[in-house]
Design a protein around this motif. Sequence first.
Motif, short mmCIF file in Angstrom:
data_model
loop_
_atom_site.label_atom_id
_atom_site.label_comp_id
_atom_site.label_asym_id
_atom_site.label_seq_id
_atom_site.Cartn_x
_atom_site.Cartn_y
_atom_site.Cartn_z
N LEU A 289 13.85 -0.28 2.81
CA LEU A 289 12.49 -0.01 2.35
C LEU A 289 11.51 -0.59 3.36
O LEU A 289 11.55 -1.80 3.63
N ILE A 290 10.67 0.26 3.91
CA ILE A 290 9.67 -0.18 4.88
C ILE A 290 8.32 -0.23 4.18
O ILE A 290 7.78 0.80 3.76
N LEU A 291 7.79 -1.44 4.01
CA LEU A 291 6.55 -1.66 3.26
C LEU A 291 5.38 -1.78 4.24
O LEU A 291 5.50 -2.43 5.29
N ARG A 292 4.27 -1.20 3.83
CA ARG A 292 3.08 -1.27 4.68
C ARG A 292 1.87 -1.71 3.87
O ARG A 292 1.67 -1.25 2.74
N ALA B 163 0.82 -1.21 0.00
CA ALA B 163 0.00 0.00 0.00
C ALA B 163 0.85 1.26 0.00
O ALA B 163 0.52 2.25 -0.67
N SER B 164 1.96 1.26 0.74
CA SER B 164 2.84 2.43 0.80
C SER B 164 4.25 1.98 1.16
O SER B 164 4.45 0.87 1.69
N VAL B 165 5.21 2.85 0.87
CA VAL B 165 6.61 2.52 1.15
C VAL B 165 7.32 3.74 1.72
O VAL B 165 7.05 4.88 1.32
N THR B 166 8.19 3.48 2.68
CA THR B 166 9.06 4.51 3.25
C THR B 166 10.50 4.16 2.92
O THR B 166 10.90 2.99 3.03
N VAL B 167 11.26 5.15 2.48
CA VAL B 167 12.66 4.94 2.08
C VAL B 167 13.57 5.55 3.14
O VAL B 167 13.49 6.75 3.43
N THR C 280 15.53 9.31 7.13
CA THR C 280 14.37 9.05 6.29
C THR C 280 14.40 9.98 5.08
O THR C 280 14.39 11.20 5.23
N ALA C 281 14.45 9.38 3.89
CA ALA C 281 14.49 10.17 2.65
C ALA C 281 13.10 10.41 2.09
O ALA C 281 12.84 11.44 1.46
N LEU C 282 12.18 9.45 2.29
CA LEU C 282 10.81 9.58 1.78
C LEU C 282 9.89 8.78 2.69
O LEU C 282 10.13 7.60 2.94
N ARG C 283 8.82 9.42 3.15
CA ARG C 283 7.95 8.77 4.12
C ARG C 283 6.57 8.47 3.50
O ARG C 283 5.93 9.35 2.93
#
Length: 218
Positions: free
Chosen positions: A122-125, A61-65, A82-85
């Motif tokens: 990469l943090i995947l949600r 659904a979303s990703v944080t870099v 955190t480069a992109l939340r």
Amino acid sequence: MSGSSDSIKPLTCTIKPPVNLQIGDGKSETSRSGVSVVDITFPFGKAVNIEDISFKNYYTASVTVRLLRRNPEQEVCAKWITALRDLVLMDNPHTEGGSQDYYSVHRSQMQVEPDHVVSVRLILRQPSSAWLTFNLEDIKIHPHVEPVPEKEVSDWLSDLTLVDQHPDIEGLPDPQTVSSSIQQMWALTEVMQTNQTTASIGRFDVDGCYDINLLSLT
């Protein structure tokens, strides 16, 4: 989102299998948190400058870099940032819209410059329980290449060797004097050609008369 350039070869990297986070100690409770982590490392801890990160979505659904950046002045020290939340990949996590689309995260979208990076996380949600698994596939990281600056016209002119407009003529006659002399000679030639008589002169003709002493009797 725009795709990355095919002309730039992606960086060599190691993409670790996703790690699903669980609620609780993981022994008694098996509730899924809907969060997964993918770590990416570069060979020999090499620091790289990133242009973009491209991938194919699989029900994320979303990703944080997050980036592990090294201070160029301190080779040992590195810090996670955190480069992109929470970049949205699926407008509605309960439907399939965007679930298998291709995406590219460009450096201009990031909150920090992705330079001197030694690792990417990469943090995947996926908050919806409709999907049993979610992941990112075909992950590629392209390096940032500084463009070659285009020279301005003034820069090109400054690089040129200026040619002296007045070459060294020491030891040669004055060009103006030579030109004047040639013109005079040409004028004199014209006058001589104009005044030249076209009448034939006889062998014994002196002022229109014959000198008797020049005649021989036969």
